[in-house]
Design a protein around this motif. Structure first.
Motif, PDB file in Angstrom:
ATOM      1  N   ALA A 104      47.974  36.738  37.955  1.00 17.97           N
ATOM      2  CA  ALA A 104      46.900  37.244  38.807  1.00 17.97           C
ATOM      3  C   ALA A 104      47.490  38.148  39.891  1.00 17.97           C
ATOM      4  N   SER A 105      48.640  38.756  39.592  1.00 16.91           N
ATOM      5  CA  SER A 105      49.370  39.534  40.593  1.00 16.91           C
ATOM      6  C   SER A 105      48.633  40.794  41.027  1.00 16.91           C
ATOM      7  N   GLU A 110      45.223  35.932  48.223  1.00 17.84           N
ATOM      8  CA  GLU A 110      44.520  34.651  48.330  1.00 17.84           C
ATOM      9  C   GLU A 110      43.894  34.241  46.998  1.00 17.84           C
ATOM     10  N   VAL A 111      43.436  35.215  46.224  1.00 18.08           N
ATOM     11  CA  VAL A 111      42.868  34.924  44.904  1.00 18.08           C
ATOM     12  C   VAL A 111      43.976  34.492  43.944  1.00 18.08           C
ATOM     13  N   GLU A 115      43.896  30.764  42.236  1.00 19.36           N
ATOM     14  CA  GLU A 115      43.781  30.652  40.784  1.00 19.36           C
ATOM     15  C   GLU A 115      45.062  30.085  40.169  1.00 19.36           C
ATOM     16  N   THR A 116      46.215  30.508  40.681  1.00 18.80           N
ATOM     17  CA  THR A 116      47.484  29.982  40.162  1.00 18.80           C
ATOM     18  C   THR A 116      47.601  28.488  40.457  1.00 18.80           C
ATOM     19  N   LYS A 117      47.191  28.084  41.639  1.00 18.53           N
ATOM     20  CA  LYS A 117      47.233  26.664  42.026  1.00 18.53           C
ATOM     21  C   LYS A 117      46.411  25.821  41.059  1.00 18.53           C
ATOM     22  N   GLU A 118      45.265  26.346  40.651  1.00 22.61           N
ATOM     23  CA  GLU A 118      44.390  25.614  39.734  1.00 22.61           C
ATOM     24  C   GLU A 118      44.999  25.498  38.341  1.00 22.61           C
ATOM     25  N   GLU A 133      53.389  35.459  39.047  1.00 25.62           N
ATOM     26  CA  GLU A 133      53.989  36.722  39.485  1.00 25.62           C
ATOM     27  C   GLU A 133      53.480  37.087  40.857  1.00 25.62           C
ATOM     28  N   LEU A 134      54.401  37.538  41.691  1.00 24.76           N
ATOM     29  CA  LEU A 134      54.056  37.991  43.036  1.00 24.76           C
ATOM     30  C   LEU A 134      54.805  39.286  43.288  1.00 24.76           C
ATOM     31  N   GLY A 135      54.069  40.329  43.646  1.00 22.69           N
ATOM     32  CA  GLY A 135      54.679  41.654  43.765  1.00 22.69           C
ATOM     33  C   GLY A 135      54.237  42.504  42.589  1.00 22.69           C
TER      34      GLY A 135
END
Length: 292
Positions: A104-105, A110-111, A115-118, A133-135
């Motif tokens: 969902a990068s 916040e989204v 969503e990743t946490k879920e 993925e972040l970035g």
């Protein structure tokens, strides 16, 4: 031997070395990768990318990937690459995949976080590892395959806006509980049209904040020296596909030259030639990944 991604990367992080994560949208690629891994006695990750659903559907290729993984003489994780929907991730979990990437990068932070946490809750309940993925990883106009158009570092005034922020990564990992994180530091999906601007020190900056395995996307085409530095700095999983796929095409072309010369060429010869060239290519990459 089928194993989880978390299990594979734990050893890679400790040593250190990196495990090749290869997209395998056909039987030739699966055979090439598993045979290469067995001959080098190297662990490996077989991946199905959601963007390859146009080539082969998950429900078709997934069971084949799992069968080869279970029968392999080396540890093999079976992974969903760039899963963009909960439905696809859940489908992979139900098939028996041992890890998934929920990507969902491209969404607001916040989204992506929520969503990743879920999806982590769902996957971990089934014993499945999760990559996020972040970035931003740039995408080449040639062979990028990520469905986001093509871009490069020259398209951004400030690369801080697209490279992974260490403090943000720390907060993201602590709240989501992901098992590994794909980080943006200048690599490119697809064929490198020019030398990438890699911020290899950024990997160390993030590592100083969080102690989990990191993933390099856009791994094909990186120089041997940069691979080795990235691995020593904390990269434990390297996604690799485009240049192996290109090597398979080279094998087919060599066969077709025989046809042009008047020889009879059967389709199975094309299949075997493509497999042999892909195997040769991925073995060379694995040797670098395993010996930083």
């Amino acid at each position: 031997m089928l194993v989880t991604l978390k299990e594979l990367l734990k050893d890679a992080k400790r040593t250190p070395y990196a495990v090749g994560a290869i997209n395998v949208p056909n039987l030739e690629a699966i055979r090439a990768v598993v045979e290469a891994a067995e001959e080098l006695n190297s662990p490996v990750i077989l991946q199905h990318a959601e963007v390859h659903e146009n080539l082969v559907r998950l429900e078709e290729i997934g069971p084949v990937m799992l069968d080869y993984a279970r029968r392999a003489k080396v540890p093999v994780a079976v992974h969903l690459d760039h899963g963009a929907s909960f439905d696809m991730c859940v489908q992979a979990i139900r098939l028996g995949f041992t890890s998934i990437m929920y990507d969902a990068s491209s969404k607001p932070y916040e989204v992506n976080l929520a969503e990743t946490k879920e999806i982590v809750k769902i996957a971990h309940a089934a014993g499945v590892s999760v990559e996020a993925e972040l970035g931003h990883i740039f995408t080449s106009a040639v062979g990028g395959g990520e469905g986001r158009g093509s871009d490069s570092s020259e398209d951004y005034d400030d690369l801080e806006d697209v490279y992974t922020d260490p403090d943000m990564a720390k907060a993201f990992v602590e709240e989501t509980g992901v098992d590994c994180l794909a980080i943006g530091f200048g690599t490119v999906h697809g064929i490198y049209l020019k030398e990438p601007k890699l911020d290899l020190d950024r990997i160390l900056q993030i590592k100083n904040k969080i102690d989990i395995p990191f993933v390099m996307h856009g791994g094909s085409g990186v120089s041997e020296a940069d691979y080795k530095t990235a691995i020593r700095n904390g990269i434990c999983k390297i996604n690799y596909y485009t240049y192996m796929n290109k090597a398979g095409g080279k094998g087919v072309i060599e066969c077709l030259k025989k046809m042009i010369a008047g020889e009879t060429v059967f389709f199975d010869e094309l299949s075997l030639a493509a497999t042999a060239e892909m195997k040769k290519n991925v073995k060379e990459a694995m040797k670098i990944f395993m010996n930083p």
